[in-house]
Write an enzyme that holds these catalytic residues in place. Structure first.
Site, PDB file in Angstrom:
ATOM      1  N   LYS A  31     158.221  62.425  44.404  1.00  0.00           N
ATOM      2  CA  LYS A  31     159.489  62.615  45.124  1.00  0.00           C
ATOM      3  C   LYS A  31     159.283  62.875  46.607  1.00  0.00           C
ATOM      4  O   LYS A  31     160.085  62.459  47.431  1.00  0.00           O
ATOM      5  CB  LYS A  31     160.292  63.772  44.512  1.00  0.00           C
ATOM      6  CG  LYS A  31     160.954  63.399  43.189  1.00  0.00           C
ATOM      7  CD  LYS A  31     162.046  64.396  42.828  1.00  0.00           C
ATOM      8  CE  LYS A  31     162.733  64.010  41.542  1.00  0.00           C
ATOM      9  NZ  LYS A  31     163.693  65.002  41.080  1.00  0.00           N
TER      10      LYS A  31
ATOM     11  N   LYS B 221     160.060  53.968  36.465  1.00  0.00           N
ATOM     12  CA  LYS B 221     161.080  54.638  35.656  1.00  0.00           C
ATOM     13  C   LYS B 221     162.497  54.222  36.093  1.00  0.00           C
ATOM     14  O   LYS B 221     162.738  54.072  37.297  1.00  0.00           O
ATOM     15  CB  LYS B 221     160.891  56.138  35.904  1.00  0.00           C
ATOM     16  CG  LYS B 221     161.525  57.052  34.914  1.00  0.00           C
ATOM     17  CD  LYS B 221     161.193  58.493  35.254  1.00  0.00           C
ATOM     18  CE  LYS B 221     161.980  58.984  36.457  1.00  0.00           C
ATOM     19  NZ  LYS B 221     162.092  60.435  36.596  1.00  0.00           N
TER      20      LYS B 221
ATOM     21  N   LYS C 213     168.044  57.454  39.031  1.00  0.00           N
ATOM     22  CA  LYS C 213     169.303  57.564  39.761  1.00  0.00           C
ATOM     23  C   LYS C 213     169.129  57.181  41.222  1.00  0.00           C
ATOM     24  O   LYS C 213     170.059  56.760  41.873  1.00  0.00           O
ATOM     25  CB  LYS C 213     169.766  59.026  39.768  1.00  0.00           C
ATOM     26  CG  LYS C 213     170.143  59.591  38.438  1.00  0.00           C
ATOM     27  CD  LYS C 213     170.281  61.106  38.571  1.00  0.00           C
ATOM     28  CE  LYS C 213     170.725  61.737  37.279  1.00  0.00           C
ATOM     29  NZ  LYS C 213     170.722  63.202  37.337  1.00  0.00           N
TER      30      LYS C 213
END
Ligand code: AMP
Ligand code: TRP
Length: 333
Positions: free
Chosen positions: A114, A198, A201
């Site tokens: 992230k 993956k 969102k």
């Protein structure tokens, strides 16, 4: 004996098929078992580890509750609340951050993903995020935590924190080490555009995911445009190893149909993707469209959703504040 279930979902919008198949579907199953005590938390404190827009965050908190209900979670048989409404979470997170070690957090792969290349500019919250997650779980003496595969490492960290606190303060099993509940198959749904990434969102392309609020036509179009390869569907799992997109789509089909991957492969062996995709679209619309319609209906029922959150936070606060009081006594405050 029933299980004490706890799980959290971030109200960051765009809840997708990965969230549903990897986590929420399992929440519903666990919630349907009357033996279990279930707590489902909308983790808004986790959401602000990256910048959020005020209005969107508010809406997303309600939309997450609407999604829980639309997917089949029974709010009368579970506690549904938002994390920031129960102050014990932030406080316990601080206390546990004095127990957790830097070395443990430095190993967390999700932070590395992230934060990307520019770690210096990531928020401290993003770094210490797994400690808040441990606080969420440990405040409720949770025995089992249903999550997708990507949360496995955070659960291991939670167990380490629980054990170190118990050892440091010589308090036996005051904190219970929780068991992760990760589905054996299909615990990681991948992007429709890249079978090695993956479904997420935050992925820029909306074509990479099926949102739970997508209209029928949008879903069908996304499956039509999903990446595949030129070969027909193989006859064994082994042959799927080097074909991540094919494996993912067959996995999605299997998970929606509650079939094993073997069974799905058997059904489509030798067929081409256009045939398989039209069946997949049909199943997707059949299973997800009712959820999508229900979310859209519930999202307008603000009072109903706010009441669920209010009632939930009263119950959660009652449990969490008692545990926090005991933590204070143990520490010497
Ligand atoms: P989040 O949206 O990050 O709060 O995730 C909510 C739940 O969905 C967590 O249990 C995640 O592990 C799970 N989840 C998120 N993305 C995926 C995915 N692509 N495949 C399977 N599970 C997922
Ligand atoms: N970190 C989880 C995610 O991003 C969400 C979460 C927060 C959670 N607290 C939790 C999951 C406690 C399970 C238990 O998906």
């Amino acid at each position: 004996m029933g299980k004490k279930i706890f799980s959290g979902v971030q109200p960051t919008g765009n809840l997708h098929l990965g969230n549903y198949l990897g986590a929420i579907k399992n929440f519903v199953k666990l919630n349907n078992d009357n033996e279990n005590d279930c707590i489902f938390c909308v983790v808004d404190l986790h959401a602000i580890t990256v910048k959020q827009n005020f209005e969107e965050l508010r809406n997303n908190i309600r939309e997450t509750v609407a999604t829980f209900i639309a997917c089949g979670i029974n709010h009368e048989k579970s506690i549904i609340f938002n994390q920031s409404a129960v102050p014990a979470h932030s406080e316990a997170a601080w206390i546990l951050s004095c127990v957790a070690r830097m070395g443990w957090l430095n190993r967390m792969t999700q932070f590395k993903e992230k934060a990307g290349k520019d770690k210096e500019r990531a928020s401290i919250g993003l770094y210490s995020y797994p400690i808040l997650m441990a606080a969420d779980i440990l405040l409720y003496d949770s025995s089992h935590v249903p999550v997708g595969e990507d949360q496995k490492q955070h659960l291991e960290l939670c167990r380490d924190i629980a054990q170190k606190f118990n050892n440091d303060y010589s308090v036996g099993t005051f904190f219970k080490a929780p068991e992760p509940l990760i589905q054996k198959q299909f615990a990681r749904i991948m992007s429709l555009k890249d079978g090695t990434k993956k479904m997420s969102k935050s992925e820029l392309s909306d074509l990479s995911r099926i949102n739970l609020t997508d209209d029928k036509d949008v879903m069908v179009n996304k499956i039509k445009k999903a990446k595949t390869d030129a070969l027909p569907i193989p006859g064994s799992i082994d042959e799927l190893k080097k074909r991540p997109e094919a494996k993912n789509l067959l996995g999605i089909y299997s998970s929606l149909m509650d079939l094993t991957l073997e069974k799905s492969i058997y059904e489509f062996e030798g067929k081409n993707f256009s045939e398989f995709k039209s069946k997949l679209s049909q199943v997707l619309v059949e299973k997800i469209n009712p959820i999508s319609l229900e979310i859209k209906k519930l999202i307008n029922e603000k009072k109903f959703l706010d009441k669920i959150l209010f009632d939930g936070h009263v119950k959660a606060n009652n449990i969490a504040s008692k545990k926090l009081k005991k933590i204070h006594e143990i520490i010497g405050f």
